[in-house]
Write a protein that holds these residues in place. Structure first.
Motif, mmCIF file in Angstrom:
data_model
loop_
_atom_site.group_PDB
_atom_site.id
_atom_site.type_symbol
_atom_site.label_atom_id
_atom_site.label_comp_id
_atom_site.label_asym_id
_atom_site.label_seq_id
_atom_site.Cartn_x
_atom_site.Cartn_y
_atom_site.Cartn_z
ATOM 1 N N ALA A 184 -8.513 5.517 4.984
ATOM 2 C CA ALA A 184 -7.084 5.701 4.740
ATOM 3 C C ALA A 184 -6.368 6.186 6.003
ATOM 4 O O ALA A 184 -5.308 5.663 6.367
ATOM 5 C CB ALA A 184 -6.883 6.691 3.595
ATOM 6 N N LEU A 225 0.834 -1.190 0.000
ATOM 7 C CA LEU A 225 0.000 0.000 0.000
ATOM 8 C C LEU A 225 0.878 1.252 0.000
ATOM 9 O O LEU A 225 1.994 1.243 0.529
ATOM 10 C CB LEU A 225 -0.910 0.015 1.232
ATOM 11 C CG LEU A 225 -2.004 -1.049 1.278
ATOM 12 C CD1 LEU A 225 -2.667 -1.060 2.648
ATOM 13 C CD2 LEU A 225 -3.045 -0.795 0.190
ATOM 14 N N GLN A 240 -3.197 -0.969 -4.133
ATOM 15 C CA GLN A 240 -2.216 -2.058 -4.103
ATOM 16 C C GLN A 240 -1.447 -2.190 -5.411
ATOM 17 O O GLN A 240 -0.395 -2.824 -5.447
ATOM 18 C CB GLN A 240 -2.925 -3.371 -3.758
ATOM 19 C CG GLN A 240 -3.486 -3.392 -2.345
ATOM 20 C CD GLN A 240 -3.934 -4.772 -1.930
ATOM 21 O OE1 GLN A 240 -3.153 -5.623 -1.518
ATOM 22 N NE2 GLN A 240 -5.234 -5.004 -2.048
ATOM 23 N N TYR A 255 -9.263 0.382 -2.974
ATOM 24 C CA TYR A 255 -8.262 -0.381 -2.221
ATOM 25 C C TYR A 255 -7.421 -1.258 -3.163
ATOM 26 O O TYR A 255 -6.193 -1.316 -3.043
ATOM 27 C CB TYR A 255 -8.968 -1.245 -1.178
ATOM 28 C CG TYR A 255 -8.045 -2.081 -0.319
ATOM 29 C CD1 TYR A 255 -7.338 -1.499 0.725
ATOM 30 C CD2 TYR A 255 -7.888 -3.443 -0.559
ATOM 31 C CE1 TYR A 255 -6.487 -2.266 1.518
ATOM 32 C CE2 TYR A 255 -7.045 -4.211 0.226
ATOM 33 C CZ TYR A 255 -6.347 -3.621 1.265
ATOM 34 O OH TYR A 255 -5.500 -4.375 2.036
#
Length: 327
Positions: free
Chosen positions: A285, A5, A234, A230
């Motif tokens: 976040a 991340l 990644q 999300y």
């Protein structure tokens, strides 16, 4: 397992453009300035403030010129406008010459679906690329720092259905070759699964690795927008479009109870057509330790204020659960 991340992400709040264009009541200038000032107070540095589309289609932005001159002039805050055709681009250039603060222009809206492009822009793909080449140069010559192309219907089209994903890769390549500074990758149908998004951005990032040249824009119609963002994180995507209360969608056909030209036939019979909620995404976040630079508590207060301004309940989980009085 170590999650891949980013340490920091950038939020582009598009409440004032994509959000308000879908609303059936006119939000006056003072209301728009209130939204902008609250976003800035929360720490939002990138704000999409409106559209230069013709007022007969989007009467919500009949005060856009005045708004651009009255927005806080902050060197650390970037203002984006939508200017989809040559007339809008020329208008943007004139506004900049008159002293308006326009830092970023979203101009190339090149849906991979030809049917969508024809309905929304009345242009073929090749006509859109020809227009884009001219518009990019015109805006750069006027001193606009960032000129952005929107690549839409990547994961499917509400008119045409499935579109080959390879067309999106081709269009991204072509737009960057034409001189666009950024690509806004868009899923207006909210159709993509996290798996689809991962596969797509793995290819995109292998071809164009600079994360600052990409942003992601999901309409959270199926409720999978947060999961999609999300998944994109990644893959190295770090810039995301969001709206307060998850508002937004197609241009409204009614404003202040009066029928207007608007978008014409709506694509979705759904109460939820907007983006991922700014409050919800920032909260997630921040709670994950990813730096946003944004105070979610101020966003909660703005979300509740916006409900009163629009006269309806909005689609944020966190504003109603974690609002703070006095903000």
């Amino acid at each position: 397992m170590t999650l891949k991340l980013p340490e920091k992400i950038e939020i582009i709040d598009v409440t004032m453009r994509d959000g308000l264009q879908n609303e059936e009541i006119f939000v006056p200038l003072d209301g728009k300035l209130y939204i902008a000032n609250k976003l800035i107070a929360a720490g939002v540095k990138r704000i999409e403030v409106g559209s230069l589309s013709h007022v007969k289609y989007v009467p919500q932005f009949k005060d856009i010129d005045e708004l651009l001159f009255q927005l806080p002039r902050r060197e650390d805050v970037e203002y984006t406008i939508l200017a989809l055709n040559a007339k809008a681009v020329e208008r943007a250039v004139k506004l900049v010459e008159q002293g308006a603060k326009i830092d970023r222009v979203l101009t190339g809206q090149i849906a991979t679906s030809e049917a969508y492009a024809r309905k929304n822009m009345n242009r073929t793909h090749e006509e859109l690329f020809a227009d884009a080449e001219i518009n990019v140069k015109r805006l750069h010559d006027a001193g606009i720092k960032k000129v952005v192309a929107n690549i839409g219907t990547i994961f499917g089209c509400p008119i045409q259905g499935d579109v080959p994903i390879e067309r999106a890769y081709e269009f991204v390549d072509r737009c960057l070759e034409l001189g666009f500074d950024e690509i806004e990758h868009s899923d207006p149908d909210g159709k993509a699964t996290p798996k689809d998004i991962t596969e797509y951005f793995e290819v995109i990032m292998s071809r164009h690795q600079d994360a600052s040249r990409h942003s992601f824009h999901i309409h959270d119609i199926r409720g999978t927008g947060m999961a999609g963002y999300y998944a994109a994180m990644q893959c190295g995507i770090t810039t995301f479009d969001v709206t307060i209360g998850g508002i937004g969608g197609q241009v409204a056909n009614f404003v202040d109870r009066v029928p207007v030209k608007g978008i014409g036939e709506y694509y979705f019979d759904s109460r939820r057509t907007g983006l991922v909620s700014t409050e919800d995404f920032v909260t997630m976040a921040n709670d994950m330790g990813i730096v946003t630079g944004i105070d979610e508590k101020i966003l909660y207060g703005l979300g509740m204020d916006l409900e009163k301004m629009l006269g309806r309940k909005l689609s944020s989980f966190t504003s109603s659960l974690r609002s703070t009085s006095g903000l």
